[in-house]
Write an enzyme that holds these catalytic residues in place. Structure first.
Site, PDB file in Angstrom:
ATOM      1  CB  ALA A 125      -8.493 -32.042  70.610  1.00 18.53           C
ATOM      2  CE1 TYR A 126      -0.897 -29.664  68.980  1.00 20.22           C
ATOM      3  CE2 TYR A 126      -1.024 -27.121  69.526  1.00 20.22           C
ATOM      4  CZ  TYR A 126      -0.249 -28.375  69.228  1.00 20.22           C
ATOM      5  OH  TYR A 126       1.074 -28.165  68.988  1.00 20.22           O
ATOM      6  CB  ALA A 127      -5.954 -25.922  74.004  1.00 21.37           C
TER       7      ALA A 127
ATOM      8  CB  SER B 161      -3.318 -32.562  73.779  1.00 20.54           C
ATOM      9  OG  SER B 161      -2.734 -31.862  73.019  1.00 20.54           O
ATOM     10  CE  LYS B 162       1.179 -30.263  71.911  1.00 21.86           C
ATOM     11  NZ  LYS B 162       2.263 -31.321  71.693  1.00 21.86           N
TER      12      LYS B 162
END
Length: 267
Positions: A159-161, A163-164
């Site tokens: 998710a974090y990757a 999103s970035k």
């Protein structure tokens, strides 16, 4: 203070995620350079303390409790900032959430949605709303907080990757759309930053996943992460604000659509 120190005198900056480590460090740096600062965050208690830290540098600083995932709240908050300060010159679009650590096949669906809602939708809400004000003024400088996770795609951080990676793309598109209006849009991509909660959290959670990429011992995970950095250390939060200041200032006047790594040599 010298004239160079007051390079942002008369400017107004909006900082989101302003009560967090990176947001507050950058808000203080902008204040040291003379900018008035509107600090946006969800946490009213920590926001109050952050405003006091920023105002201590002799500038006007005001708190705004705002959930960036709520577009109506973002619109109302930015309208309040404009009413209070008269204009917005700079945006440090920084609010974010790291999310869970798990292999993609086991990643919790609700957490994936939360990360995307905060990191992508929230960043878009703020950028779009502030950009409309800047378009009317034909001036603006925007820095989005991306991450090296959005450049390389680390394991167990779907998710974090994602999103970035989206923030890097949003930055590139916005830089083209807003260039005709004298608005520059760039991004920063920190890698491992410490010491502190964020560093400790990712070390511990990567260890708990038990993947082939990291040890199950947090101390060994920390060594593995540091070993992947050419400079063989993690970055300090205080190494971020100068890059943000550079991208907001006129020393970067011919730069837009750029994502600058703050990563100790990781590319």
């Amino acid at each position: 203070m010298t004239g160079q120190t007051l390079r942002f005198s008369g400017k107004v900056a909006v900082v989101t995620g302003a009560a967090g480590n990176i947001g507050l460090a950058c808000a203080k740096r902008l204040a040291q350079s003379g900018a008035a600062v509107a600090l946006l965050d969800m946490n009213a208690d920590t926001l109050k303390a952050a405003v006091a830290d920023v105002a201590a540098h002799g500038v006007t600083a005001r708190p705004y409790v705002c959930d960036v995932t709520d577009i109506a709240a973002v619109r109302d908050t930015i309208a309040a900032v404009v009413a209070d300060f008269g204009a917005i010159d700079f945006l440090f679009n920084n609010a974010g959430y790291q999310g869970a650590f798990a292999p993609v096949q086991d990643y919790p669906e609700d957490d994936f949605a939360r990360v995307m809602n905060i990191n992508v939708c929230g960043a878009f809400h703020v950028l779009r709303t502030v950009a409309r004000h800047m378009v009317d003024r034909r001036f603006g400088r925007i820095v989005n907080t991306a991450s090296m996770a959005g450049v390389q795609g680390p394991p167990n951080m779907a998710a974090y990757a994602a999103s970035k990676f989206a923030i890097v793309g949003l930055t590139e598109v916005a830089s083209k759309d807003l260039a005709p209006y004298n608005i520059r849009v760039n991004a920063i991509s920190p890698a491992f930053m410490g010491p502190g909660m964020m560093w400790d959290r990712q070390v511990e959670l990567q260890a708990k996943v038990g993947s082939q990429y990291f040890s199950t011992d947090p101390k060994e995970v920390a060594k593995q992460m540091i070993g992947s950095v050419p400079m063989r250390r993690y970055g300090n939060i205080d190494e971020i604000p100068g890059v943000v200041e550079f991208l907001l200032g006129e020393d970067s006047s011919y730069m837009t659509g750029v994502n600058l790594p703050i990563a100790g040599g990781i590319l």
